[in-house]
Motif scaffolding. Structure first.
Motif: not given
Ligand SMILES: Nc1ncnc2c1ncn2[C@@H]1O[C@H](COP(=O)(O)OP(=O)(O)O)[C@@H](O)[C@H]1O
Ligand SMILES: [Mg+2]
Length: 219
Positions: A42, A45, A153, A155-156, A179, A183
Motif C-alpha cells: 500500500n 508504508e 505500491p 496493489l495499486a 498493512c 494485502q
C-alpha cells in the motif's frame, strides 16, 4: 534535508539500517546483488524513507550508490532531498538527457547520487517497460555498486512488478500498524508471479517504546 542514518547515526533506527545492510550483503549466496527494488503493498508504508536511508547507509560504507525514484505516480524523493524535480527519470525515459539529471549529494565524506522521478508522466508502466529503461539500468550497473529503486505500491500499479523482474532483489516494506495480512499475501503473490527475487520483509513502524523509534526488521 534530514536523513536518519546520516544525521542521527547513533539512533536505534540507524542501527537497524546497518543491520538491514549486513543482511542484504550476507544474503546473496554468492550472487552479486546490485539492483534492489523497494516496494510495499500500500501507499505510505515507508518505501521512500526506507529506500533513501538504505541508499545512504550503503554509501556510508564507501559504496557507489544511486537512488532512483521510479514512483512516477506519487514521487517524493525530490522532497526528501529538497531538490527540484524538473528533470529526472521520466525525462530520461523520453530521451531528454540533461547534465543535471542526477543530484550528487555530499555529507562530509559520504557521497550519494539521486535520480528523482522527473515530472509525472501519463503512462509510467509503459515507460518502465521500454528498452530505454533497460539501457538506463545497464548504465547504472556499469557505474555503481548499488542501484536502489523506489517504486509505487504493488496493489495499486504494475510498476513495481515490472522493475522487480529486472532487479537482483526485492524488499517488501510493511507498515506493521496498517498493512493487512491478506494485502501482504497478495503483494507477495504479485512478486512471485513475475519471478521476483524476494529478499525479505522490512517491518516498519513497530512501536518499540514511547519515543516512537523507527525499527526495521529483516526477515
Ligand atoms: N518508522 C516510521 N515511523 C514514523 N513515521 C514513518 C516511519 N516510516 C515512514 N514514516 C512516515 O510515513 C509517511 C509515509 O512514508 P513514505 O516513505 O513516504 O511511504 P511510501 O513511500 O511507502 O508511500 C511519511 O510521512 C513518513 O515520514
Ligand atoms: Mg513513496
Amino acid at each position: 534535508m534530514y536523513i536518519e542514518v546520516i544525521h542521527n547515526s547513533k539512533s536505534v533506527a540507524s542501527e537497524s539500517f546497518r543491520t538491514l545492510r549486513s543482511n542484504i550483503q550476507f544474503s546473496n549466496f554468492g550472487k552479486n546483488i546490485k539492483i534492489i527494488v523497494v516496494t510495499s503493498a500500500n501507499p505510505n508504508e515507508g518505501k521512500s524513507e526506507i529506500s533513501l536511508n538504505l541508499s545512504a547507509v550503503l554509501a556510508q560504507q564507501g559504496k557507489k550508490v544511486i537512488l532512483i525514484d521510479a514512483d512516477m505516480r506519487k514521487p517524493t524523493q525530490h522532497k526528501l532531498i529538497e531538490k527540484r524535480n524538473k528533470t529526472g527519470l521520466s525525462k530520461l525515459l523520453l530521451g531528454q538527457i540533461s547534465e543535471d539529471a542526477i543530484n550528487h549529494l555530499t555529507f562530509d565524506d559520504v557521497e550519494l547520487d539521486v535520480l528523482t522521478s522527473g515530472p509525472v508522466p501519463p503512462n509510467p508502466a509503459e515507460m518502465l517497460t521500454s528498452s530505454v529503461m533497460e539501457e538506463i539500468l545497464g548504465t547504472c550497473v556499469d557505474n555503481y555498486d548499488y542501484i536502489i529503486i523506489d517504486t509505487p505500491p504493488l496493489l495499486a500499479a504494475t510498476d513495481a512488478q515490472i522493475l522487480s523482474r529486472v532487479a537482483d532483489a526485492t524488499l517488501l516494506v510493511v507498515d506493521m500498524k496498517v498493512c493487512k495480512r491478506n494485502q501482504l499475501i497478495e503483494a507477495r503473490k504479485r512478486l512471485d508471479n513475475v519471478g521476483a527475487n524476494f529478499l525479505g520483509v522490512v517491518a516498519n513502524k513497530l512501536d518499540l517504546n514511547e519515543n516512537n523509534y523507527y525499527y526495521y526488521n529483516y526477515k
